[in-house]
Design a protein around this motif. Structure first.
Motif, PDB file in Angstrom:
ATOM      1  N   ARG A 160      19.570  79.576  96.431  1.00 52.56           N
ATOM      2  CA  ARG A 160      20.380  80.749  96.748  1.00 52.56           C
ATOM      3  C   ARG A 160      20.895  80.757  98.178  1.00 52.56           C
ATOM      4  O   ARG A 160      21.541  81.714  98.574  1.00 52.56           O
ATOM      5  N   HIS A 161      20.571  79.757  98.967  1.00 53.53           N
ATOM      6  CA  HIS A 161      21.125  79.644 100.317  1.00 53.53           C
ATOM      7  C   HIS A 161      21.966  78.371 100.381  1.00 53.53           C
ATOM      8  O   HIS A 161      21.551  77.321  99.873  1.00 53.53           O
ATOM      9  N   PRO A 162      23.157  78.421 100.983  1.00 53.72           N
ATOM     10  CA  PRO A 162      23.997  77.218 101.043  1.00 53.72           C
ATOM     11  C   PRO A 162      23.305  76.024 101.688  1.00 53.72           C
ATOM     12  O   PRO A 162      23.539  74.881 101.291  1.00 53.72           O
ATOM     13  N   TYR A 163      22.454  76.262 102.673  1.00 51.26           N
ATOM     14  CA  TYR A 163      21.756  75.163 103.327  1.00 51.26           C
ATOM     15  C   TYR A 163      20.821  74.458 102.350  1.00 51.26           C
ATOM     16  O   TYR A 163      20.767  73.224 102.295  1.00 51.26           O
ATOM     17  N   THR A 164      20.077  75.230 101.556  1.00 51.59           N
ATOM     18  CA  THR A 164      19.195  74.631 100.553  1.00 51.59           C
ATOM     19  C   THR A 164      20.001  73.813  99.562  1.00 51.59           C
ATOM     20  O   THR A 164      19.632  72.683  99.208  1.00 51.59           O
ATOM     21  N   ARG A 165      21.113  74.378  99.093  1.00 44.85           N
ATOM     22  CA  ARG A 165      21.960  73.664  98.129  1.00 44.85           C
ATOM     23  C   ARG A 165      22.470  72.350  98.709  1.00 44.85           C
ATOM     24  O   ARG A 165      22.461  71.308  98.047  1.00 44.85           O
ATOM     25  N   LEU A 166      22.882  72.379  99.987  1.00 44.86           N
ATOM     26  CA  LEU A 166      23.407  71.170 100.611  1.00 44.86           C
ATOM     27  C   LEU A 166      22.302  70.155 100.894  1.00 44.86           C
ATOM     28  O   LEU A 166      22.551  68.941 100.856  1.00 44.86           O
ATOM     29  N   LEU A 167      21.084  70.628 101.161  1.00 47.46           N
ATOM     30  CA  LEU A 167      19.966  69.695 101.314  1.00 47.46           C
ATOM     31  C   LEU A 167      19.728  68.934 100.017  1.00 47.46           C
ATOM     32  O   LEU A 167      19.491  67.715 100.026  1.00 47.46           O
ATOM     33  N   PHE A 168      19.765  69.637  98.901  1.00 52.18           N
ATOM     34  CA  PHE A 168      19.598  68.963  97.615  1.00 52.18           C
ATOM     35  C   PHE A 168      20.758  68.002  97.357  1.00 52.18           C
ATOM     36  O   PHE A 168      20.563  66.899  96.835  1.00 52.18           O
ATOM     37  N   ALA A 169      21.977  68.395  97.731  1.00 52.99           N
ATOM     38  CA  ALA A 169      23.147  67.529  97.527  1.00 52.99           C
ATOM     39  C   ALA A 169      23.068  66.273  98.397  1.00 52.99           C
ATOM     40  O   ALA A 169      23.655  65.241  98.051  1.00 52.99           O
ATOM     41  N   ALA A 170      22.358  66.351  99.518  1.00 50.51           N
ATOM     42  CA  ALA A 170      22.220  65.205 100.414  1.00 50.51           C
ATOM     43  C   ALA A 170      21.059  64.288 100.025  1.00 50.51           C
ATOM     44  O   ALA A 170      20.813  63.288 100.698  1.00 50.51           O
ATOM     45  N   THR A 171      20.362  64.630  98.945  1.00 49.80           N
ATOM     46  CA  THR A 171      19.235  63.833  98.480  1.00 49.80           C
ATOM     47  C   THR A 171      19.686  62.880  97.381  1.00 49.80           C
ATOM     48  O   THR A 171      20.318  63.313  96.417  1.00 49.80           O
ATOM     49  N   PRO A 172      19.426  61.575  97.498  1.00 49.00           N
ATOM     50  CA  PRO A 172      19.851  60.622  96.459  1.00 49.00           C
ATOM     51  C   PRO A 172      19.260  60.967  95.099  1.00 49.00           C
ATOM     52  O   PRO A 172      18.100  61.381  94.995  1.00 49.00           O
ATOM     53  N   ASP A 173      20.055  60.814  94.062  1.00 46.90           N
ATOM     54  CA  ASP A 173      19.636  61.035  92.685  1.00 46.90           C
ATOM     55  C   ASP A 173      19.469  59.675  92.014  1.00 46.90           C
ATOM     56  O   ASP A 173      20.453  59.001  91.699  1.00 46.90           O
ATOM     57  N   LEU A 174      18.220  59.259  91.818  1.00 47.17           N
ATOM     58  CA  LEU A 174      17.961  57.927  91.273  1.00 47.17           C
ATOM     59  C   LEU A 174      18.209  57.842  89.778  1.00 47.17           C
ATOM     60  O   LEU A 174      18.268  56.740  89.228  1.00 47.17           O
ATOM     61  N   TYR A 175      18.357  58.985  89.128  1.00 47.73           N
ATOM     62  CA  TYR A 175      18.478  58.976  87.671  1.00 47.73           C
ATOM     63  C   TYR A 175      19.844  59.449  87.176  1.00 47.73           C
ATOM     64  O   TYR A 175      20.052  59.618  85.986  1.00 47.73           O
ATOM     65  N   GLY A 176      20.770  59.671  88.084  1.00 51.28           N
ATOM     66  CA  GLY A 176      22.102  60.127  87.692  1.00 51.28           C
ATOM     67  C   GLY A 176      23.170  59.444  88.516  1.00 51.28           C
ATOM     68  O   GLY A 176      22.894  58.549  89.321  1.00 51.28           O
ATOM     69  N   ASP A 177      24.411  59.887  88.331  1.00 52.14           N
ATOM     70  CA  ASP A 177      25.522  59.267  89.051  1.00 52.14           C
ATOM     71  C   ASP A 177      26.105  60.205  90.116  1.00 52.14           C
ATOM     72  O   ASP A 177      27.213  59.988  90.597  1.00 52.14           O
ATOM     73  N   ARG A 178      25.345  61.277  90.476  1.00 56.75           N
ATOM     74  CA  ARG A 178      25.836  62.198  91.486  1.00 56.75           C
ATOM     75  C   ARG A 178      25.928  61.512  92.843  1.00 56.75           C
ATOM     76  O   ARG A 178      25.023  60.806  93.263  1.00 56.75           O
ATOM     77  N   ARG A 179      27.045  61.736  93.531  1.00 57.16           N
ATOM     78  CA  ARG A 179      27.223  61.158  94.849  1.00 57.16           C
ATOM     79  C   ARG A 179      26.441  61.955  95.893  1.00 57.16           C
ATOM     80  O   ARG A 179      26.338  63.181  95.815  1.00 57.16           O
ATOM     81  N   VAL A 180      25.905  61.247  96.867  1.00 56.71           N
ATOM     82  CA  VAL A 180      25.191  61.904  97.958  1.00 56.71           C
ATOM     83  C   VAL A 180      26.212  62.495  98.932  1.00 56.71           C
ATOM     84  O   VAL A 180      27.158  61.822  99.339  1.00 56.71           O
ATOM     85  N   ALA A 181      26.043  63.774  99.268  1.00 51.04           N
ATOM     86  CA  ALA A 181      26.975  64.459 100.172  1.00 51.04           C
ATOM     87  C   ALA A 181      26.263  64.765 101.486  1.00 51.04           C
ATOM     88  O   ALA A 181      25.119  65.229 101.492  1.00 51.04           O
ATOM     89  N   SER A 182      26.922  64.510 102.594  1.00 53.70           N
ATOM     90  CA  SER A 182      26.345  64.824 103.897  1.00 53.70           C
ATOM     91  C   SER A 182      26.614  66.283 104.257  1.00 53.70           C
ATOM     92  O   SER A 182      27.570  66.895 103.755  1.00 53.70           O
ATOM     93  N   ILE A 183      25.762  66.836 105.115  1.00 54.66           N
ATOM     94  CA  ILE A 183      25.962  68.199 105.609  1.00 54.66           C
ATOM     95  C   ILE A 183      26.803  68.105 106.880  1.00 54.66           C
ATOM     96  O   ILE A 183      26.393  67.433 107.837  1.00 54.66           O
ATOM     97  N   PRO A 184      27.957  68.723 106.929  1.00 53.80           N
ATOM     98  CA  PRO A 184      28.813  68.588 108.115  1.00 53.80           C
ATOM     99  C   PRO A 184      28.207  69.261 109.336  1.00 53.80           C
ATOM    100  O   PRO A 184      27.410  70.198 109.230  1.00 53.80           O
ATOM    101  N   GLY A 185      28.616  68.798 110.526  1.00 54.37           N
ATOM    102  CA  GLY A 185      28.207  69.451 111.765  1.00 54.37           C
ATOM    103  C   GLY A 185      26.762  69.209 112.140  1.00 54.37           C
ATOM    104  O   GLY A 185      26.074  68.353 111.587  1.00 54.37           O
ATOM    105  N   SER A 186      26.283  69.991 113.106  1.00 55.89           N
ATOM    106  CA  SER A 186      24.924  69.871 113.630  1.00 55.89           C
ATOM    107  C   SER A 186      24.296  71.254 113.745  1.00 55.89           C
ATOM    108  O   SER A 186      25.012  72.264 113.829  1.00 55.89           O
TER     109      SER A 186
END
Length: 321
Positions: free
Chosen positions: A244-270
């Protein structure tokens, strides 16, 4: 009553040239007997500072407010006097980087025995005998008790550091990035050891890491930290299914998925600097769903489901899920 209750924890550091860094901001969480709890987030978000504050181990340049209660007694109420009494007996810590945590000029066996002697739990012969038993408990032969840290591999040092943390039979174990600088196979062994010890000894475990897959496998609940605050907290299964927080969602998106074809996305900025005021939501500059309210004020941490809370003005909108 929970075994550990952290309420309104705040940590500031004084800077050499004046000013201060507000490193931890109003952190609240609790821990039950035998529960495994994860603290996750990017480097510099306040995870290590939080657990060091729980132990009363911050440097003199820091000052702390809030409450840290174990079985209802506040560890911070009387400063070092109360912290020392609970440190290692009720709450112990596996520090990040075992080579730096162990004294290079003392044998490993004595370093495991020493806390028992200092706290009056055992005399020297009994403490040395117990140290040998603890080495075997963590998967090392008791014969290595007379060796020095430089004679150990990285994995052996980390096992010895865990044995040292268990010396006084604590109720709570704080593990700060316990697999730092270890190879992948040894990392898995150390994490499996922590899980088995938690189950076998009834230890409550706080695991500090930036590795979401590790938390998913090991922890019952998790708190995601950002800029010294808790951005989201709840059962690990809820955060993985419905962040429910964008940061949590983006952390999951930045984690490699070994069992699917989802691309790893970086979190912009610092992450933002904490030595200057952070107006509004601290994640706003990096957020992909920010609105005007995010610039005006930070969102409070509020419950979105039973036991699941997030600090986001948009935590009820589909775009964040």
């Amino acid at each position: 009553m929970s075994l550990l209750e952290v309420s309104g924890l705040e940590v500031w550091f004084s800077l050499p040239r004046g000013g201060e860094v507000h490193a931890v901001r109003g952190v609240d969480f609790s821990l039950d007997v035998g529960e495994r709890f994860g603290l996750v987030g990017e480097s510099g978000c306040g995870k290590t500072t939080t657990v060091l504050a729980l132990m009363g181990l911050l440097p003199p340049t820091a000052w702390v407010s809030g409450a840290v209660r174990i079985d209802g007694e506040d560890l911070l109420a009387r400063g070092e006097d109360s912290a020392r009494r609970h440190r290692w007996t009720d709450v112990a810590m596996v520090f990040q980087g075992a080579m730096n945590a162990l004294n290079p000029v003392k044998t490993v066996g004595w370093q495991i025995a020493e806390p028992m002697v200092v706290h009056g739990i055992a005399d020297v012969p009994a403490a040395r005998k117990r140290a040998a038993e603890l080495l075997e408990l963590v998967g090392l032969p008791s014969s290595v008790a007379g060796r020095y840290p430089h004679e150990f591999s990285g994995g052996m040092r980390q096992r010895a550091a865990i044995a040292m943390a268990l010396a006084c039979q604590p109720k709570i174990l704080l593990a700060d990035e316990p697999t730092t600088a270890l190879d992948v196979m040894v990392q898995a062994q150390i994490l499996d050891l922590l899980v088995s010890l938690s189950d076998e000894l009834g230890l409550a475990l706080v695991l500090v890491t930036h590795d979401l897959p590790v938390v998913s496998e090991m922890c019952d609940r998790v708190a995601v930290m950002y800029a010294g605050e808790i951005a989201e907290t709840g059962p690990m299964s809820d955060l993985a299914r419905d962040p429910r927080h964008p940061y949590t969602r983006l952390l999951f998106a930045a984690t490699p998925d070994l069992y699917g074809d989802r691309r790893v996305a970086s979190i912009p900025g610092s992450p933002p600097r904490l030595d200057v005021p952070v107006p509004g939501c601290p994640f706003r500059a990096r957020c992909d769903v920010a609105i005007e309210a995010c610039a005006a004020s930070p969102a409070p941490l509020r419950e979105v489901e039973t036991g699941h809370a997030a600090a986001c003005h948009r935590n009820d909108l589909a775009e964040v899920r």
